[in-house]
Design a protein around this motif. Structure first.
Motif, mmCIF file in Angstrom:
data_model
loop_
_atom_site.group_PDB
_atom_site.id
_atom_site.type_symbol
_atom_site.label_atom_id
_atom_site.label_comp_id
_atom_site.label_asym_id
_atom_site.label_seq_id
_atom_site.Cartn_x
_atom_site.Cartn_y
_atom_site.Cartn_z
ATOM 1 N N ASP A 91 0.845 -1.185 0.000
ATOM 2 C CA ASP A 91 0.000 0.000 0.000
ATOM 3 C C ASP A 91 0.881 1.236 0.000
ATOM 4 O OD1 ASP A 91 -2.284 1.576 0.030
ATOM 5 O OD2 ASP A 91 -3.251 0.393 1.614
ATOM 6 N N ILE A 92 0.357 2.312 -0.536
ATOM 7 C CA ILE A 92 1.025 3.613 -0.557
ATOM 8 C C ILE A 92 0.053 4.626 0.025
ATOM 9 C CG2 ILE A 92 2.055 5.411 -1.987
ATOM 10 C CD1 ILE A 92 2.694 3.207 -4.053
ATOM 11 N N VAL A 93 0.477 5.295 1.085
ATOM 12 C CA VAL A 93 -0.364 6.281 1.752
ATOM 13 C C VAL A 93 0.341 7.618 1.621
ATOM 14 C CG1 VAL A 93 -1.552 6.879 3.899
ATOM 15 C CG2 VAL A 93 -1.085 4.478 3.359
ATOM 16 N N ALA A 94 -0.146 8.470 0.705
ATOM 17 C CA ALA A 94 0.553 9.720 0.388
ATOM 18 C C ALA A 94 -0.453 10.816 0.076
ATOM 19 C CB ALA A 94 1.488 9.512 -0.801
ATOM 20 N N ARG A 95 -0.100 12.027 0.445
ATOM 21 C CA ARG A 95 -0.986 13.163 0.171
ATOM 22 C C ARG A 95 -1.044 13.515 -1.309
ATOM 23 N NH1 ARG A 95 -2.745 15.799 4.709
ATOM 24 N NH2 ARG A 95 -1.626 15.250 6.638
ATOM 25 N N ALA A 96 -0.001 13.182 -2.049
ATOM 26 C CA ALA A 96 0.053 13.514 -3.474
ATOM 27 C C ALA A 96 0.875 12.460 -4.192
ATOM 28 C CB ALA A 96 0.675 14.895 -3.676
ATOM 29 N N PRO A 97 0.655 12.257 -5.483
ATOM 30 C CA PRO A 97 1.470 11.299 -6.238
ATOM 31 C C PRO A 97 2.946 11.691 -6.207
ATOM 32 C CG PRO A 97 -0.477 11.978 -7.481
ATOM 33 C CD PRO A 97 -0.381 12.903 -6.311
ATOM 34 N N PHE A 98 3.803 10.690 -6.310
ATOM 35 C CA PHE A 98 5.239 10.925 -6.390
ATOM 36 C C PHE A 98 5.850 9.853 -7.284
ATOM 37 C CE2 PHE A 98 4.530 8.247 -2.657
ATOM 38 C CZ PHE A 98 5.458 7.228 -2.826
ATOM 39 N N ASP A 99 7.132 10.011 -7.608
ATOM 40 C CA ASP A 99 7.828 9.068 -8.482
ATOM 41 C C ASP A 99 8.264 7.856 -7.667
ATOM 42 O OD1 ASP A 99 9.446 7.664 -10.204
ATOM 43 O OD2 ASP A 99 10.444 9.432 -11.021
ATOM 44 N N LEU A 100 7.476 6.786 -7.722
ATOM 45 C CA LEU A 100 7.777 5.586 -6.948
ATOM 46 C C LEU A 100 9.094 4.958 -7.383
ATOM 47 C CD1 LEU A 100 6.967 3.450 -4.875
ATOM 48 C CD2 LEU A 100 5.594 2.346 -6.659
ATOM 49 N N ARG A 101 9.345 4.940 -8.670
ATOM 50 C CA ARG A 101 10.587 4.363 -9.185
ATOM 51 C C ARG A 101 11.809 5.029 -8.522
ATOM 52 N NH1 ARG A 101 11.297 2.095 -14.623
ATOM 53 N NH2 ARG A 101 9.100 2.685 -14.821
ATOM 54 N N GLU A 102 11.751 6.331 -8.369
ATOM 55 C CA GLU A 102 12.866 7.082 -7.794
ATOM 56 C C GLU A 102 13.073 6.763 -6.320
ATOM 57 O OE1 GLU A 102 12.687 11.533 -6.751
ATOM 58 O OE2 GLU A 102 13.535 11.470 -8.785
ATOM 59 N N GLN A 103 11.998 6.390 -5.631
ATOM 60 C CA GLN A 103 12.064 6.142 -4.191
ATOM 61 C C GLN A 103 12.370 4.696 -3.818
ATOM 62 O OE1 GLN A 103 11.998 8.393 -1.817
ATOM 63 N NE2 GLN A 103 11.603 10.125 -3.190
ATOM 64 N N LEU A 104 12.381 3.787 -4.782
ATOM 65 C CA LEU A 104 12.603 2.377 -4.467
ATOM 66 C C LEU A 104 13.876 2.116 -3.673
ATOM 67 C CD1 LEU A 104 11.426 0.498 -7.701
ATOM 68 C CD2 LEU A 104 10.225 0.744 -5.517
ATOM 69 N N PRO A 105 15.007 2.759 -3.996
ATOM 70 C CA PRO A 105 16.225 2.480 -3.211
ATOM 71 C C PRO A 105 16.087 2.741 -1.717
ATOM 72 C CG PRO A 105 16.794 3.601 -5.249
ATOM 73 C CD PRO A 105 15.294 3.635 -5.141
ATOM 74 N N ARG A 106 15.144 3.564 -1.319
ATOM 75 C CA ARG A 106 14.939 3.866 0.093
ATOM 76 C C ARG A 106 14.043 2.834 0.785
ATOM 77 N NH1 ARG A 106 12.964 9.348 1.624
ATOM 78 N NH2 ARG A 106 14.044 8.750 3.553
ATOM 79 N N LEU A 107 13.435 1.934 0.002
ATOM 80 C CA LEU A 107 12.535 0.927 0.562
ATOM 81 C C LEU A 107 13.180 -0.445 0.670
ATOM 82 C CD1 LEU A 107 9.289 1.841 -1.428
ATOM 83 C CD2 LEU A 107 9.807 2.433 0.950
ATOM 84 N N ILE A 108 14.415 -0.598 0.224
ATOM 85 C CA ILE A 108 15.041 -1.919 0.158
ATOM 86 C C ILE A 108 16.398 -1.907 0.867
ATOM 87 C CG2 ILE A 108 13.827 -2.590 -1.942
ATOM 88 C CD1 ILE A 108 16.246 -1.778 -3.562
ATOM 89 N N ASP A 109 16.786 -3.091 1.352
ATOM 90 C CA ASP A 109 18.100 -3.238 1.977
ATOM 91 C C ASP A 109 18.988 -4.223 1.226
ATOM 92 O OD1 ASP A 109 16.914 -5.645 2.575
ATOM 93 O OD2 ASP A 109 16.887 -5.343 4.746
ATOM 94 N N ARG A 110 18.506 -4.684 0.080
ATOM 95 C CA ARG A 110 19.302 -5.549 -0.790
ATOM 96 C C ARG A 110 18.751 -5.421 -2.211
ATOM 97 N NH1 ARG A 110 16.278 -9.081 2.489
ATOM 98 N NH2 ARG A 110 14.863 -10.512 1.403
ATOM 99 N N PRO A 111 19.508 -5.815 -3.220
ATOM 100 C CA PRO A 111 19.040 -5.650 -4.598
ATOM 101 C C PRO A 111 17.763 -6.437 -4.872
ATOM 102 C CG PRO A 111 21.401 -6.044 -4.546
ATOM 103 C CD PRO A 111 20.890 -6.320 -3.158
ATOM 104 N N ILE A 112 16.937 -5.898 -5.743
ATOM 105 C CA ILE A 112 15.717 -6.574 -6.172
ATOM 106 C C ILE A 112 15.709 -6.652 -7.698
ATOM 107 C CG2 ILE A 112 14.369 -5.835 -4.176
ATOM 108 C CD1 ILE A 112 13.054 -3.742 -6.143
ATOM 109 N N ARG A 113 14.880 -7.547 -8.203
ATOM 110 C CA ARG A 113 14.761 -7.685 -9.665
ATOM 111 C C ARG A 113 13.326 -7.555 -10.144
ATOM 112 N NH1 ARG A 113 12.163 -12.019 -11.048
ATOM 113 N NH2 ARG A 113 12.021 -13.806 -9.631
ATOM 114 N N ALA A 114 12.365 -7.502 -9.197
ATOM 115 C CA ALA A 114 10.954 -7.443 -9.603
ATOM 116 C C ALA A 114 10.115 -6.804 -8.512
ATOM 117 C CB ALA A 114 10.433 -8.844 -9.913
ATOM 118 N N LEU A 115 8.944 -6.335 -8.925
ATOM 119 C CA LEU A 115 7.965 -5.756 -8.007
ATOM 120 C C LEU A 115 6.655 -6.518 -8.091
ATOM 121 C CD1 LEU A 115 8.379 -1.962 -8.950
ATOM 122 C CD2 LEU A 115 9.585 -3.191 -7.145
ATOM 123 N N ARG A 116 5.992 -6.620 -6.962
ATOM 124 C CA ARG A 116 4.625 -7.126 -6.905
ATOM 125 C C ARG A 116 3.812 -6.122 -6.098
ATOM 126 N NH1 ARG A 116 6.661 -9.575 -10.242
ATOM 127 N NH2 ARG A 116 6.770 -11.837 -10.585
#
Length: 281
Positions: free
Chosen positions: A213-238
């Motif tokens: 889920d994403i709880v935000a007051r306004a849309p933002f660039d999710l792609r740009e923020q992905l590095p802040r949501l992970i602690d190891r490399p990823i290859r896919a999103l669900r």
């Protein structure tokens, strides 16, 4: 009917839940003060004990770009020793009378799939959306929010009430009190604050990032923020919702096998969708 002011019956309701749905608990959620005016239980009570029930959550549904007032049913059932008396049907009938002509949805238990069509519900498959995308952790991970903390929980509720839609195709808005139920039962993914106006429920399994889920007051660039949501490399999103607004390139990768959604009085688009996992009761 049991509402937020019915403290004695709330305790009986919690006991009913514990007996009918093993592993499910409402006590901590109630202690947190999350039972609000949008949640009501239509219960059959005998000698102070809840023996059958259908609960109703008033919802702000988002369907095809429009906000619609609707309802979601949950905790439908009857204590084993009282089944066969028509009590579950009586509770369901009372709940639906409360909903009136408004759209209603529910997620069913696989053992009672034949029960809901008798009340005019039709099944709707749910799809898991995904996309191949590689990302590596960044230097500034987003801090984890602890919803057990009353102040952080209050901030979350305020943000959820004002949040931008999670989907225009089929979703919900303002479902913070439902999301806190998952947190109270340790069933929610970690919640990370990208900033004070954008919080994300997400977890990594293997090399796949699951964004619930994403709880935000306004849309933002999710792609740009992905590095802040992970602690190891990823290859896919669900995604735990229909990501038409957040990642339009994502496609259905499978039918959600254990999500038995039923809808009534709701005109739905023909495109595949996924009702947010943290907005389900």
């Amino acid at each position: 009917m049991i509402d937020q002011r019915s403290s004695r019956l709330q305790a009986a309701y919690c006991e009913y839940i514990f007996e009918v749905f093993p592993g499910i608990d409402f006590r901590r959620w109630c202690e947190w003060g999350e039972w609000g005016d949008d949640y009501r239980a239509f219960a059959v009570v005998e000698d102070g004990r809840v023996i059958a029930n259908t609960s109703v959550s008033r919802m702000r549904l988002r369907v095809q770009g429009r906000d619609i007032v609707g309802y979601q049913l949950g905790a439908v059932g009857c204590l084993p020793g009282h089944r066969g008396r028509g009590l579950a049907r009586a509770a369901m009938t009372a709940a639906l009378a409360h909903c009136g002509d408004a759209p209603v949805l529910l997620f069913a238990n696989e053992t009672v799939l034949e029960f809901y069509p008798r009340f005019g519900f039709v099944p709707r498959p749910q799809h898991v959306f995904g996309v191949e995308h590689s990302a590596a952790p960044g230097p500034a991970p987003a801090p984890v929010v602890d919803l057990a903390d009353p102040a952080q929980r209050a901030s979350f509720r305020a943000l959820a009430a004002a949040a931008t839609p999670i989907s225009d195709r089929f979703g919900a808005r303002g479902h913070g009190s439902i999301a806190t139920w998952y947190a109270a039962n340790d069933l929610a993914s970690p919640l990370r604050a990208l900033n004070e106006d954008a919080w994300v429920f997400a977890k990594i399994e293997g090399d796949v990032l699951h964004i619930d889920d994403i709880v935000a007051r306004a849309p933002f660039d999710l792609r740009e923020q992905l590095p802040r949501l992970i602690d190891r490399p990823i290859r896919a999103l669900r995604f735990g919702f229909t990501p038409d607004l957040w990642w339009p390139q994502a496609q259905p990768v499978e039918v959600e096998a254990d999500a038995y959604l039923f809808v009534r009085g709701l005109a739905m688009p023909s495109l595949p969708d996924r009702f947010p996992v943290l907005a389900r009761t």
